[in-house]
Scaffold this motif. Structure first.
Motif, PDB file in Angstrom:
ATOM      1  N   THR A 196      -2.691  -6.719  -0.362  1.00 15.97           N
ATOM      2  CA  THR A 196      -2.705  -6.625  -1.823  1.00 15.97           C
ATOM      3  C   THR A 196      -2.743  -8.003  -2.465  1.00 15.97           C
ATOM      4  OG1 THR A 196      -1.386  -4.606  -1.598  1.00 15.97           O
ATOM      5  CG2 THR A 196      -1.517  -5.599  -3.785  1.00 15.97           C
ATOM      6  N   VAL A 197      -1.906  -8.903  -1.972  1.00 14.50           N
ATOM      7  CA  VAL A 197      -1.867 -10.243  -2.549  1.00 14.50           C
ATOM      8  C   VAL A 197      -3.193 -10.970  -2.350  1.00 14.50           C
ATOM      9  CG1 VAL A 197      -0.681 -12.456  -2.483  1.00 14.50           C
ATOM     10  CG2 VAL A 197       0.620 -10.370  -2.210  1.00 14.50           C
ATOM     11  N   LEU A 227       4.721  -5.825  -4.998  1.00 19.05           N
ATOM     12  CA  LEU A 227       3.763  -5.947  -3.902  1.00 19.05           C
ATOM     13  C   LEU A 227       4.450  -6.032  -2.554  1.00 19.05           C
ATOM     14  CD1 LEU A 227       1.329  -8.556  -5.478  1.00 19.05           C
ATOM     15  CD2 LEU A 227       1.187  -6.067  -5.548  1.00 19.05           C
ATOM     16  N   ILE A 260      -1.005 -16.307  -8.349  1.00 22.99           N
ATOM     17  CA  ILE A 260      -0.795 -14.899  -8.007  1.00 22.99           C
ATOM     18  C   ILE A 260       0.271 -14.764  -6.931  1.00 22.99           C
ATOM     19  CG2 ILE A 260      -1.896 -12.900  -6.922  1.00 22.99           C
ATOM     20  CD1 ILE A 260      -2.635 -13.227  -9.811  1.00 22.99           C
ATOM     21  N   PHE A 261       0.246 -15.664  -5.946  1.00 22.54           N
ATOM     22  CA  PHE A 261       1.251 -15.609  -4.876  1.00 22.54           C
ATOM     23  C   PHE A 261       2.654 -15.834  -5.431  1.00 22.54           C
ATOM     24  CE2 PHE A 261       3.836 -17.749  -1.681  1.00 22.54           C
ATOM     25  CZ  PHE A 261       3.755 -16.851  -0.626  1.00 22.54           C
ATOM     26  N   ALA A 314      -5.722 -12.283  -5.115  1.00 20.06           N
ATOM     27  CA  ALA A 314      -6.133 -13.695  -5.087  1.00 20.06           C
ATOM     28  C   ALA A 314      -7.642 -13.818  -5.101  1.00 20.06           C
ATOM     29  CB  ALA A 314      -5.551 -14.374  -3.847  1.00 20.06           C
ATOM     30  N   ALA A 325       3.728 -12.811  -7.443  1.00 17.62           N
ATOM     31  CA  ALA A 325       4.164 -11.708  -6.594  1.00 17.62           C
ATOM     32  C   ALA A 325       5.485 -12.020  -5.913  1.00 17.62           C
ATOM     33  CB  ALA A 325       3.089 -11.407  -5.542  1.00 17.62           C
ATOM     34  N   THR A 365       0.803 -14.879   4.769  1.00 18.00           N
ATOM     35  CA  THR A 365       0.343 -14.342   3.488  1.00 18.00           C
ATOM     36  C   THR A 365      -0.116 -15.454   2.555  1.00 18.00           C
ATOM     37  OG1 THR A 365       1.911 -12.508   3.733  1.00 18.00           O
ATOM     38  CG2 THR A 365       1.014 -12.894   1.538  1.00 18.00           C
ATOM     39  N   LEU A 398       5.908  -9.671   1.570  1.00 18.68           N
ATOM     40  CA  LEU A 398       4.789  -9.396   0.684  1.00 18.68           C
ATOM     41  C   LEU A 398       3.654  -8.773   1.485  1.00 18.68           C
ATOM     42  CD1 LEU A 398       4.665 -12.671  -1.431  1.00 18.68           C
ATOM     43  CD2 LEU A 398       5.623 -10.484  -2.098  1.00 18.68           C
ATOM     44  N   THR A 442      -3.783 -15.802   1.093  1.00 18.53           N
ATOM     45  CA  THR A 442      -3.958 -15.827  -0.363  1.00 18.53           C
ATOM     46  C   THR A 442      -4.824 -17.001  -0.798  1.00 18.53           C
ATOM     47  OG1 THR A 442      -1.788 -14.796  -0.635  1.00 18.53           O
ATOM     48  CG2 THR A 442      -2.712 -15.905  -2.544  1.00 18.53           C
TER      49      THR A 442
END
Length: 424
Positions: A342-343, A326, A315-316, A347, A319, A269, A338, A273
């Protein structure tokens, strides 16, 4: 240089910057798209395989367990191959030690025969000389003849022994020379016999050590093979998942997919991202610099790319801290899962709108760090305050409502309410 020359030079420099920035933009586009595709491919493979393994009903419950068993099987097979090679090398050493033992044993036997032959020659020579010696020397030599171990000392005694008067001098000289020669040969033969005996003992010791080493390797090989048989009961050699994992590892270093599949979901993830944030930044830069006919520069491209990646990481982290809902199901208890889709989307948006993303982050930071640092001080109760408490309270609702309305008003970064326009 004239103004026209300056203009041409400036135009040439601008075209060069545009071409360089365009080429770098295309290369970065390809890299970011590749990273997004490869990271989401790894995520999809992990999710798909985890579901299939969970529904298979076998002892292999998830992808991590499958990878562990495959790696363990490879290690066990490698150990078996190494042990087999060590056993073969030990067998070769045993064969060489056996040949050495046989050769040394033959030499030892030959040395013993030489010593025995020389002792026999020395004994015969002393027996021939014994009647020709004086009585004193004869009495000293007879016990040496009885014990064959003293033959060498008896031969040495001849050099100083006294012969009878009727023995010619040439015969005495020859007898002494023969005794000295036999004594020298006997000493050399005894030395050679001792050396061959020690060599034979060393060869036998080497053989014994190599046999013990081979026995140890055989026991170790049997233990490893038993462990591998138990592992193959959980994951057979013809397992479908094993074959799929082996086929996944092609293309060598240009295919990082197996490494990503082995990684935890949160690491995949994170990669998705960062790549999505960088991709959004490149899209925004290309629209601004090329579609709007601005002056693209490589330095500005790199700075913008770094800002987009920083926004994506923000953002990561946002979250991962739990401030954005998320997460998705499927993770074990206490394990953060996560949703990469969405992440990564957030991003991408944050990279595409880096300025807005940083404005939102700054606004959130001001809301956190602008909180009131102290509570209002308690004031002593006065007579007016007591009177207000005990008096008429019919007009209390209006001030309270006004205060509440005032507190509900939007506040700037300083924390003070913004005055509302009249009539609202």
């Amino acid at each position: 240089m004239t103004d026209s020359d300056n203009g041409r030079f400036f135009a040439f420099n601008q075209r060069t910057n545009t071409v360089t920035a365009g080429v770098m933009l295309v290369v970065l586009y390809a890299i970011c798209v590749y990273l997004v595709v490869i990271s989401f491919s790894a995520y999809v493979i992990r999710t798909d395989w985890n579901g299939e393994l969970a529904d298979s009903g076998s002892e292999v419950t998830d992808l991590d367990n499958l990878i562990y068993l495959i790696k363990q099987d490879e290690n066990l097979q490698s150990q078996i191959n190494d042990l087999q090679a060590q056993i073969e090398a030990t067998n070769e050493r045993i064969a060489r030690a056996t040949a050495t033992r046989d050769t040394v044993r033959t030499e030892a036997q030959a040395a013993e025969l030489g010593v025995s032959r020389l002792l026999q020659q020395g004994e015969q020579h002393l027996k021939r000389l014994l009647p020709r010696l004086e009585v004193t020397d004869r009495d000293a030599l007879e016990p040496r003849l009885a014990a064959r171990a003293d033959i060498s000392a008896g031969l040495t005694q001849i050099a100083s022994a006294a012969f009878l008067d009727d023995v010619p001098e040439p015969e005495i000289t020859k007898a002494r020379e023969t005794a000295a020669r036999i004594a020298t040969d006997l000493e050399q033969a005894n030395s050679k016999s001792r050396e061959t005996a020690q060599s034979l003992e060393g060869a036998l010791s080497d053989m014994e050590r190599e046999h013990e080493m081979r026995s140890h390797h055989l026991k170790r090989q049997s233990s490893v093979e038993t462990a591998r048989e138990k592992l193959l009961e959980k994951l057979p050699a013809d397992s479908e998942f094993r074959a799929r994992w082996v086929s996944l590892g092609g293309w060598g270093f240009i295919n990082p997919l197996p490494s990503l599949v082995k990684s935890q979901t949160i690491m995949v993830t994170l990669l998705a991202t960062i790549a999505a944030g960088a991709l959004g930044t490149l899209v925004a830069y290309s629209r601004t610099a090329f579609l709007d006919l601005a002056n693209p520069r490589v330095s500005r491209l790199l700075i913008t790319l770094g800002e987009g990646i920083a926004a994506a990481i923000g953002i990561f982290l946002f979250a991962g801290s739990g401030m954005l809902m998320l997460t998705q199901g499927g993770g074990s208890e206490g394990r953060l899962e996560l949703s990469p889709f969405t992440v990564a989307f957030l991003a991408f948006v944050s990279g595409f709108m880096a300025e807005s993303a940083f404005s939102s982050i700054a606004k959130f930071g001001r809301s956190v760090f602008s909180a009131d640092k102290s509570k209002p001080e308690d004031k002593p109760e006065t007579d007016q305050t007591a009177e207000d408490k005990n008096g008429d309270t019919t007009n209390d609702a209006a001030p309270v409502a006004e205060t509440r309305e005032e507190n509900d008003a939007p506040r700037p970064a300083t924390g003070r309410p913004i005055p509302r326009p009249e009539g609202t």
